[in-house]
Design a protein around this motif. Structure first.
Motif, mmCIF file in Angstrom:
data_model
loop_
_atom_site.group_PDB
_atom_site.id
_atom_site.type_symbol
_atom_site.label_atom_id
_atom_site.label_comp_id
_atom_site.label_asym_id
_atom_site.label_seq_id
_atom_site.Cartn_x
_atom_site.Cartn_y
_atom_site.Cartn_z
ATOM 1 N N GLN A 118 1.256 5.775 -6.331
ATOM 2 C CA GLN A 118 1.797 4.424 -6.161
ATOM 3 C C GLN A 118 0.705 3.376 -6.336
ATOM 4 O OE1 GLN A 118 3.388 3.329 -2.345
ATOM 5 N NE2 GLN A 118 4.677 1.757 -3.253
ATOM 6 N N ARG A 119 -0.467 3.640 -5.806
ATOM 7 C CA ARG A 119 -1.581 2.699 -5.983
ATOM 8 C C ARG A 119 -1.993 2.601 -7.446
ATOM 9 N NH1 ARG A 119 -5.208 5.036 -2.034
ATOM 10 N NH2 ARG A 119 -3.854 4.929 -0.250
ATOM 11 N N THR A 148 -0.151 3.230 -10.197
ATOM 12 C CA THR A 148 0.858 2.680 -11.106
ATOM 13 C C THR A 148 1.458 1.367 -10.630
ATOM 14 O OG1 THR A 148 2.560 4.005 -10.035
ATOM 15 C CG2 THR A 148 1.517 4.941 -11.996
ATOM 16 N N ARG A 149 1.268 0.994 -9.377
ATOM 17 C CA ARG A 149 1.815 -0.234 -8.791
ATOM 18 C C ARG A 149 3.330 -0.338 -9.010
ATOM 19 N NH1 ARG A 149 -1.075 -3.017 -12.390
ATOM 20 N NH2 ARG A 149 0.634 -4.475 -12.506
ATOM 21 N N THR A 209 10.017 -7.199 -9.737
ATOM 22 C CA THR A 209 8.827 -6.952 -8.923
ATOM 23 C C THR A 209 7.540 -7.353 -9.625
ATOM 24 O OG1 THR A 209 8.811 -4.664 -9.704
ATOM 25 C CG2 THR A 209 9.883 -5.100 -7.588
ATOM 26 N N GLU A 210 7.592 -7.538 -10.928
ATOM 27 C CA GLU A 210 6.405 -7.942 -11.694
ATOM 28 C C GLU A 210 6.164 -9.451 -11.640
ATOM 29 O OE1 GLU A 210 4.310 -5.696 -13.700
ATOM 30 O OE2 GLU A 210 5.279 -4.465 -12.191
#
Length: 179
Positions: free
Chosen positions: A67-68, A70-71, A144-145
């Motif tokens: 997760q960190r 690929t955000r 989310t971006e």
């Protein structure tokens, strides 16, 4: 800016990579212990519990690392990409079209058109804000971006090619996130 499809694929790949890492580490421990670990297949013993614990720790650690790296949103990662964030076009509110400044009534946001092309945005301040100064994203961009854009701007335009589909205000974005 990444699209919803790209985030869903990243979630799937990160989840599968985490699963493979955890399974390989658990298998390595199983082989190191001489194959004596049994966790629910034929019996139950301490070696099996140790293998299961290693699997859970490795899976959790690799998910957090994925997760960190690929955000991606947590829900997209934990569902292996089945649930992705919304596309910006689904959160965008349509804007009124105004052909001249004199036609603007002063209520809400409006796009100023000249010669059939959008040139500015009315309603954010006392003057006309040129479209070049308002950030815009493609319609399929994941909501989310948009976070970095809202640190400096109160609104983001959603476009598809040359056409302005609408705008996402900061308040609607934070409402979507649940804040």
């Amino acid at each position: 800016m990444r699209t919803v499809r790209e985030l869903r694929l990243a979630g799937l790949f990160a989840y599968l990579a985490s699963l493979v890492i955890a399974l390989l580490l658990s298998l390595a421990l199983h082989l190191l212990l001489g194959g004596q670990g049994e966790l629910g297949w034929e019996g139950f013993n301490a070696y099996g519990l140790l293998e299961g614990l290693l699997f859970l720790l490795a899976f959790t650690w690799s998910l957090a690392l994925g997760q960190r790296a690929t955000r991606i949103p947590c829900s997209t990662l934990l569902t292996a990409g089945l649930f992705g964030p919304r596309a910006a076009k689904r959160l965008a509110r349509p804007l009124a079209r105004v052909e001249g400044v004199e036609a603007y009534e002063g209520r809400g946001l409006a796009l100023l058109y000249q010669e059939g092309r959008p040139v500015g945005l009315l309603g954010l301040s006392d003057h006309i804000l040129p479209l070049e100064e308002v950030p815009s994203v493609e319609a399929e961009t994941a909501v989310t971006e948009l976070a970095p854009l809202f640190f400096q701007h109160p609104i983001v335009l959603v476009v598809q090619g040359e056409e302005v589909l609408g705008a996402v205000p900061r308040e609607a974005y934070f409402r979507y996130l649940g804040a």
